[in-house]
Design an enzyme around this catalytic site. Structure first.
Site, PDB file in Angstrom:
ATOM      1  CG  ASP A 106     -13.487 -65.025 -30.330  1.00 27.84           C
ATOM      2  OD1 ASP A 106     -12.809 -64.412 -29.486  1.00 27.84           O
ATOM      3  OD2 ASP A 106     -14.694 -65.308 -30.156  1.00 27.84           O
TER       4      ASP A 106
ATOM      5  CE1 TYR B 173     -19.090 -68.529 -27.400  1.00 26.45           C
ATOM      6  CE2 TYR B 173     -17.341 -68.504 -29.032  1.00 26.45           C
ATOM      7  CZ  TYR B 173     -18.224 -67.830 -28.220  1.00 26.45           C
ATOM      8  OH  TYR B 173     -18.234 -66.452 -28.231  1.00 26.45           O
TER       9      TYR B 173
ATOM     10  CE  LYS C 102     -14.792 -64.748 -26.536  1.00 25.60           C
ATOM     11  NZ  LYS C 102     -15.277 -65.716 -27.513  1.00 25.60           N
TER      12      LYS C 102
ATOM     13  CG  HIS D  39     -17.658 -65.467 -22.365  1.00 22.83           C
ATOM     14  ND1 HIS D  39     -17.653 -66.706 -22.948  1.00 22.83           N
ATOM     15  CD2 HIS D  39     -18.330 -64.668 -23.238  1.00 22.83           C
ATOM     16  CE1 HIS D  39     -18.273 -66.657 -24.116  1.00 22.83           C
ATOM     17  NE2 HIS D  39     -18.706 -65.422 -24.310  1.00 22.83           N
TER      18      HIS D  39
HETATM   19  P1  NDP Z   1     -21.898 -62.264 -36.886  1.00 24.32           P
HETATM   20  O1  NDP Z   1     -22.297 -60.834 -36.787  1.00 24.32           O
HETATM   21  O2  NDP Z   1     -20.516 -62.631 -37.222  1.00 24.32           O
HETATM   22  O3  NDP Z   1     -22.900 -62.923 -37.934  1.00 24.32           O
HETATM   23  C1  NDP Z   1     -22.872 -64.289 -38.219  1.00 24.32           C
HETATM   24  C2  NDP Z   1     -24.091 -64.597 -39.086  1.00 24.32           C
HETATM   25  O4  NDP Z   1     -24.006 -63.892 -40.314  1.00 24.32           O
HETATM   26  C3  NDP Z   1     -24.166 -66.056 -39.426  1.00 24.32           C
HETATM   27  O5  NDP Z   1     -25.555 -66.396 -39.438  1.00 24.32           O
HETATM   28  C4  NDP Z   1     -23.579 -66.151 -40.832  1.00 24.32           C
HETATM   29  O6  NDP Z   1     -24.223 -67.177 -41.542  1.00 24.32           O
HETATM   30  C5  NDP Z   1     -23.946 -64.798 -41.415  1.00 24.32           C
HETATM   31  N1  NDP Z   1     -22.901 -64.270 -42.315  1.00 24.32           N
HETATM   32  C6  NDP Z   1     -21.590 -64.079 -42.047  1.00 24.32           C
HETATM   33  N2  NDP Z   1     -20.959 -63.539 -43.109  1.00 24.32           N
HETATM   34  C7  NDP Z   1     -21.897 -63.388 -44.065  1.00 24.32           C
HETATM   35  C8  NDP Z   1     -21.865 -62.875 -45.390  1.00 24.32           C
HETATM   36  N3  NDP Z   1     -20.734 -62.417 -45.927  1.00 24.32           N
HETATM   37  N4  NDP Z   1     -23.016 -62.866 -46.103  1.00 24.32           N
HETATM   38  C9  NDP Z   1     -24.176 -63.329 -45.568  1.00 24.32           C
HETATM   39  N5  NDP Z   1     -24.269 -63.808 -44.316  1.00 24.32           N
HETATM   40  C10 NDP Z   1     -23.144 -63.847 -43.580  1.00 24.32           C
HETATM   41  O7  NDP Z   1     -22.421 -62.943 -35.530  1.00 24.32           O
HETATM   42  P2  NDP Z   1     -21.881 -63.892 -34.386  1.00 24.32           P
HETATM   43  O8  NDP Z   1     -22.880 -63.765 -33.315  1.00 24.32           O
HETATM   44  O9  NDP Z   1     -21.557 -65.225 -34.885  1.00 24.32           O
HETATM   45  O10 NDP Z   1     -20.543 -63.185 -33.876  1.00 24.32           O
HETATM   46  C11 NDP Z   1     -19.277 -63.454 -34.407  1.00 24.32           C
HETATM   47  C12 NDP Z   1     -18.365 -64.015 -33.345  1.00 24.32           C
HETATM   48  O11 NDP Z   1     -18.266 -63.134 -32.220  1.00 24.32           O
HETATM   49  C13 NDP Z   1     -18.836 -65.333 -32.722  1.00 24.32           C
HETATM   50  O12 NDP Z   1     -18.680 -66.441 -33.580  1.00 24.32           O
HETATM   51  C14 NDP Z   1     -17.994 -65.368 -31.472  1.00 24.32           C
HETATM   52  O13 NDP Z   1     -16.692 -65.804 -31.778  1.00 24.32           O
HETATM   53  C15 NDP Z   1     -17.999 -63.897 -31.058  1.00 24.32           C
HETATM   54  N6  NDP Z   1     -19.039 -63.637 -30.046  1.00 24.32           N
HETATM   55  C16 NDP Z   1     -18.616 -63.274 -28.791  1.00 24.32           C
HETATM   56  C17 NDP Z   1     -19.520 -63.023 -27.789  1.00 24.32           C
HETATM   57  C18 NDP Z   1     -19.036 -62.608 -26.446  1.00 24.32           C
HETATM   58  O14 NDP Z   1     -19.838 -62.555 -25.506  1.00 24.32           O
HETATM   59  N7  NDP Z   1     -17.765 -62.333 -26.276  1.00 24.32           N
HETATM   60  C19 NDP Z   1     -20.981 -63.151 -27.997  1.00 24.32           C
HETATM   61  C20 NDP Z   1     -21.325 -63.525 -29.360  1.00 24.32           C
HETATM   62  C21 NDP Z   1     -20.389 -63.729 -30.334  1.00 24.32           C
HETATM   63  P3  NDP Z   1     -23.435 -68.459 -42.158  1.00 24.32           P
HETATM   64  O15 NDP Z   1     -22.574 -69.039 -41.080  1.00 24.32           O
HETATM   65  O16 NDP Z   1     -24.566 -69.364 -42.578  1.00 24.32           O
HETATM   66  O17 NDP Z   1     -22.651 -67.924 -43.323  1.00 24.32           O
END
Ligand code: NDP
Length: 271
Positions: free
Chosen positions: A44, A49, A74, A107
């Site tokens: 995704d 981005y 998006k 988006h």
């Molecule tokens: P998430 O809820 O997926 O959380 C990501 C965070 O959690 C990162 O800091 C990551 O750190 C940490 N993390 C992930 N897995 C673990 C684990 N197993 N243990 C400990 N820490 C963990 O948040 P996002 O905001 O990134 O959302 C995910 C995706 O959703 C985005 O990447 C995007 O593709 C989508 N999105 C869509 C939006 C929209 O408007 N349509 C808006 C926001 C997001 P690290 O990388 O250091 O492991």
């Protein structure tokens, strides 16, 4: 493709998605490659981005046949409207180095611009021309969805919304279910802040799992398709392996965490 869900248009979407928000273009290749190696098939991204090129390189390097991957991108807010939507889609195709997108989303609805219906009509055309397999939306509320469907007769196959135990979106999810729209959860871990929650930690202890696995299992159990981001292969792996079957008492405890707390902007005011 692993575990999948059939969408309204008959296409299949993987049950788990790998998100790349906030990973810079020159750093995105390795995490996407890891995710694909570990077994993710849904990537995704979004034009905003600014990492579609890196994602495209990773897809090519992975060696996985394009038809076995599901790529979502998006249309950003300032690309809404007929011509800009088409241009945005064509640019995404070029950057991702692919001839088709599996899913293209609006988006944000940005109701103040009044362009999401025109945007949607162009996306229908792009889908009919074969450049996009499935079309959906993101951050739409019930009213936005209603307007879209009433104006065009075309229901989005999915709505990607902020959803996690602090913002469970129950009424919107029920509305989706009535219309056959799949709910995709963004920030399923509340961008990591839910991992320290005491209740989630107690449930993780019970199942000898990680807190991320408890939360992602909850998403699956309520029927959502989570899109999770991590740059660490060990976390990417544990996230994909979230298959705990939570019992009713766990589900009740997680339900009690609802507090209407958003990580991201409010779709009604986001411009
Ligand atoms: P998430 O809820 O997926 O959380 C990501 C965070 O959690 C990162 O800091 C990551 O750190 C940490 N993390 C992930 N897995 C673990 C684990 N197993 N243990 C400990 N820490 C963990 O948040 P996002 O905001 O990134 O959302 C995910 C995706 O959703 C985005 O990447 C995007 O593709 C989508 N999105 C869509 C939006 C929209 O408007 N349509 C808006 C926001 C997001 P690290 O990388 O250091 O492991």
């Amino acid at each position: 493709m692993g575990k999948t869900r059939q969408l309204l248009d008959g296409n299949k979407i993987p049950a788990d998605g790998f998100g790349v928000f906030l990973i810079p273009d020159d750093m995105v290749e390795d995490p996407v490659l890891s995710a694909i190696d570990i077994g993710y098939r849904h990537i995704d991204t979004a034009s905003i981005y600014k990492n579609e090129q890196g994602v495209g390189k990773a897809i090519k390097r992975s060696g996985v046949h394009r038809d076995h991957l599901f790529i979502t991108t998006k249309i950003w807010n300032d690309s809404q409207g007929r011509d800009r939507t088409r241009q945005s889609c064509l640019e995404s195709l070029e950057k991702l180095n692919t001839t088709y997108l599996n899913c293209l989303l609006i988006h944000w609805p940005v109701p103040s611009r009044g362009l999401f219906i025109e945007t949607w009509k162009e996306m229908i055309a792009l889908r009919d021309e074969g450049l996009v397999k499935s079309i959906g939306v993101s951050n739409f509320n019930q009213e936005h969805l209603k307007q879209l469907i009433e104006s065009t007769g075309e229901t989005p196959v999915l709505n990607q919304i902020e959803c996690h135990p602090w913002l469970q979106q129950e009424s919107l999810r029920n509305y989706h279910a009535d219309l056959g729209i799949a709910t995709v959860s963004w920030s399923p871990l509340a961008r990591g802040s839910l991992l320290e929650d005491a209740i989630i930690q107690s449930i993780a202890k019970k199942y000898q799992s990680t807190t991320a696995q408890v939360i992602l299992s909850w998403h699956h159990q309520i029927g959502n398709l989570p899109v999770t981001k991590s740059v660490h292969p060990s976390r990417i792996k544990q996230n994909l392996e979230s298959q705990i079957v939570l019992d009713q008492s766990d589900l009740n405890l997680i339900q009690s965490l609802e507090k209407g707390q958003r990580i991201g902007p409010d779709p009604n005011t986001m411009s």
